[in-house]
Design an enzyme around this catalytic site. Structure first.
Site, PDB file in Angstrom:
ATOM      1  N   LYS A 188      88.520  -1.751  67.095  1.00 59.72           N
ATOM      2  CA  LYS A 188      88.421  -2.861  66.148  1.00 59.72           C
ATOM      3  C   LYS A 188      87.011  -2.901  65.568  1.00 59.72           C
ATOM      4  O   LYS A 188      86.043  -3.140  66.286  1.00 59.72           O
ATOM      5  CB  LYS A 188      88.720  -4.203  66.808  1.00 59.72           C
ATOM      6  CG  LYS A 188      88.941  -5.318  65.752  1.00 59.72           C
ATOM      7  CD  LYS A 188      88.773  -6.704  66.300  1.00 59.72           C
ATOM      8  CE  LYS A 188      87.360  -7.198  66.206  1.00 59.72           C
ATOM      9  NZ  LYS A 188      86.882  -7.407  64.802  1.00 59.72           N
ATOM     10  N   GLU A 262      75.694  -2.576  74.210  1.00 59.92           N
ATOM     11  CA  GLU A 262      74.417  -2.366  73.539  1.00 59.92           C
ATOM     12  C   GLU A 262      74.205  -3.566  72.617  1.00 59.92           C
ATOM     13  O   GLU A 262      75.000  -3.799  71.701  1.00 59.92           O
ATOM     14  CB  GLU A 262      74.403  -1.053  72.767  1.00 59.92           C
ATOM     15  CG  GLU A 262      74.388   0.178  73.673  1.00 59.92           C
ATOM     16  CD  GLU A 262      73.228   0.217  74.651  1.00 59.92           C
ATOM     17  OE1 GLU A 262      72.161  -0.369  74.325  1.00 59.92           O
ATOM     18  OE2 GLU A 262      73.366   0.803  75.732  1.00 59.92           O
ATOM     19  N   CYS A 296      69.426  -2.787  64.922  1.00 64.05           N
ATOM     20  CA  CYS A 296      69.082  -3.331  66.240  1.00 64.05           C
ATOM     21  C   CYS A 296      67.753  -2.777  66.728  1.00 64.05           C
ATOM     22  O   CYS A 296      67.084  -3.399  67.553  1.00 64.05           O
ATOM     23  CB  CYS A 296      70.189  -3.047  67.243  1.00 64.05           C
ATOM     24  SG  CYS A 296      70.632  -1.310  67.409  1.00 64.05           S
ATOM     25  N   GLU A 397      65.780 -12.616  67.934  1.00 63.90           N
ATOM     26  CA  GLU A 397      66.217 -11.586  66.990  1.00 63.90           C
ATOM     27  C   GLU A 397      66.647 -12.233  65.679  1.00 63.90           C
ATOM     28  O   GLU A 397      67.507 -13.107  65.654  1.00 63.90           O
ATOM     29  CB  GLU A 397      67.382 -10.784  67.575  1.00 63.90           C
ATOM     30  CG  GLU A 397      67.810  -9.634  66.679  1.00 63.90           C
ATOM     31  CD  GLU A 397      68.891  -8.768  67.298  1.00 63.90           C
ATOM     32  OE1 GLU A 397      68.810  -7.538  67.188  1.00 63.90           O
ATOM     33  OE2 GLU A 397      69.831  -9.345  67.881  1.00 63.90           O
TER      34      GLU A 397
END
Length: 496
Positions: A188, A262, A296, A397
């Site tokens: 997905k 991750e 990232c 972040e």
């Protein structure tokens, strides 16, 4: 600023509806509902309509993958490799089409999209080869009538859930090793970038992958997520995305389900007093602003020694001013739009937070509107100075083109600040001092370490992953070691 020569792609205005792939058949969702994928540079441009899948679709996909596993696990490694090689050839043959669709769907420049599709083909070939080298070992036995050895076997059904920022290269570095080791997949993708994910699946399907070996569904995580990670058939879940979502997956899976996560990053670039300031500013821009800061491993913090701070800031601002911002389909554009409205809102909110916390916005930070920017999610890259380590813009972040610069007076202070966040994905240093380089490599709390290179960029054959809250830090992605996640060891005592 580079001269723009116009759009170099022809856009078909017909909106196509794409389907799920389950058991080798392209089919509509049981929900009979669809959603639209839009061009973030021009939201009136509908890239396609996709299936709004629900739990019942996931169950069908899981059952299909579970059935297919019984035969796929016994397919020879050579035959599996042959299919991955064919899929790689198809990606390269369709490179221009897929790159254009990727840019139109995600917003990155055509150059970046071409590179990503090419890299995805390379990754398929890499695991096609490495899949031929999976082996156990022979062990000594005290009983001369018994031979002892180990063998590696596939796990079964693997759920692959991926983000929108690298919407073909991240999926392929999960799917390729899963298939090469004999597992079947339910995949997905992120709902912002379903088309390029579908193109990857289409290449594998067209290469001749047997029915049910890869199953593809689109839709929201709220409607599909629970079944994707809790269905009894699932033997492993590999996920790349936010730390928050990763924590939810970790809490939801069954005890026997293997998990690879991750997650986020708050990646530092340390600029020492002996650094080449021009090079350091270029590395900061490449790491922080390329891909609109939506990586990232992107450079979010730059920690600069006081001796070169002002020169570095001047060089950083002057280079940032020259960046060309616009539709990634235009020649000369270096910075595309943010991927969606939520991203734009989040980045603008953090820019306000930075100002409220007392940081100085020395460049950019405003939303770009009107003219060519009227229908897209554009923002001027932002540079903050006078940032302190405890500020939210130095801790959280942001996932956008925002660089926070922190001034330090010693290497020891720089290291403390670099390690003083909950994340540990990628980190870089600019220096020529071999003692500091070695100390940095040994003591930085990061899964990826760069010296005089940007925090972004990872080779397909090199292990990738973070520490602390950036990863489960169990199994690495990419490289030969990635195959370990998709296999389990069986110990055999063979008596005569």
């Amino acid at each position: 600023m580079n001269e723009r020569k116009g759009i170099i792609m022809a856009i078909d205005t017909t909106v196509q509806t794409f389907k799920n792939l389950i058991n080798g058949e392209w089919m509509d969702s049981i929900s009979n509902a669809t959603f639209e994928s839009k061009n973030p540079a021009k939201v009136t441009d509908i890239v396609g309509r996709f299936q709004a899948s629900v739990e019942a679709d996931v169950i069908l996909a899981m059952e299909s993958a579970e059935r297919a596993f019984q035969s796929w696990r016994n397919v020879s490694p050579t035959k599996r490799a042959e299919l991955l090689y064919k899929a790689a050839d198809l990606l390269e043959a369709r490179l221009e089409q897929y790159a254009e669709e990727l840019t139109r769907e995600e917003g990155k420049t055509l150059a970046s999209s071409r590179m990503e599709v090419k890299r995805s083909a390379q990754t398929l070939r890499y695991y096609a080869f490495e899949g031929l080298n999976i082996s156990g070992e022979t062990l000594p036995s005290e009983d001369p009538t018994i031979s002892i050895y180990t063998k590696k076997e596939p796990l079964g059904v693997v759920t692959v859930i991926t983000p929108w920022n690298f919407p073909i290269s991240i999926p392929v570095r999960k799917i390729a090793p899963a298939l090469a080791t004999g597992n079947t997949v339910v995949f997905k993708p992120a709902s912002d970038t379903p088309l390029i994910a579908l193109r990857l699946v289409q290449a594998l399907h067209d290469a001749g992958l047997p029915a049910g070996v890869i199953n593809f569904i689109t839709g929201s995580s709220s409607q599909t997520g629970n079944a994707l990670v809790t269905h009894p058939a699932v033997k492993a879940v590999t996920f790349t995305g936010s730390t928050r979502a990763g924590e939810t997956i970790q809490r939801s899976v069954r005890l026997s389900t293997r998990v690879q996560l991750e997650l986020g990053g708050k990646n530092p670039l340390l600029v020492m007093e002996d650094a080449d300031v021009e090079q350091a500013s270029e590395l900061a821009i490449k790491g922080g602003f390329e891909l609109t800061g939506q990586a990232c491993t992107g450079t979010s913090r730059v920690i600069v020694m006081e001796e070169v701070h002002d020169r570095f800031i001047h060089a950083l601002i002057e280079k940032t001013k020259k960046l060309s911002i616009g539709n990634g389909c235009l020649q000369g554009v270096e910075i595309g739009p943010l991927a969606n409205a939520s991203q734009l809102k989040n980045v603008l909110a953090y820019i306000e937070i930075g100002k409220e916390e007392g940081a100085t916005l020395v460049y950019g930070g405003e939303q770009l509107t009107g003219g060519e920017y009227a229908d897209g999610y554009f923002v001027q890259p932002a540079i903050f100075t006078d940032v302190t380590p405890s500020m939210r813009i130095a801790q959280e972040e942001i996932f956008g083109p925002v660089i926070s610069v922190l001034r330090v007076t010693s290497f020891e202070e720089a290291m403390l600040i670099a390690n003083g966040v909950e994340y540990g994905l990628s980190a870089a240093i600019c220096t020529l001092n071999p003692v500091r380089i070695q100390h940095f490599v040994n003591n930085i709390q990061s899964g990826v370490v760069k010296v005089n290179r940007p925090t972004t960029g990872n080779a397909p054959h090199v292990p990738f992953g973070g520490v602390k809250m950036s990863s489960t830090a169990t199994y690495r992605e990419s490289g030969r070691g990635a195959l370990e996640f998709y296999t389990q060891m069986k110990s055999v005592y063979h008596g005569i």
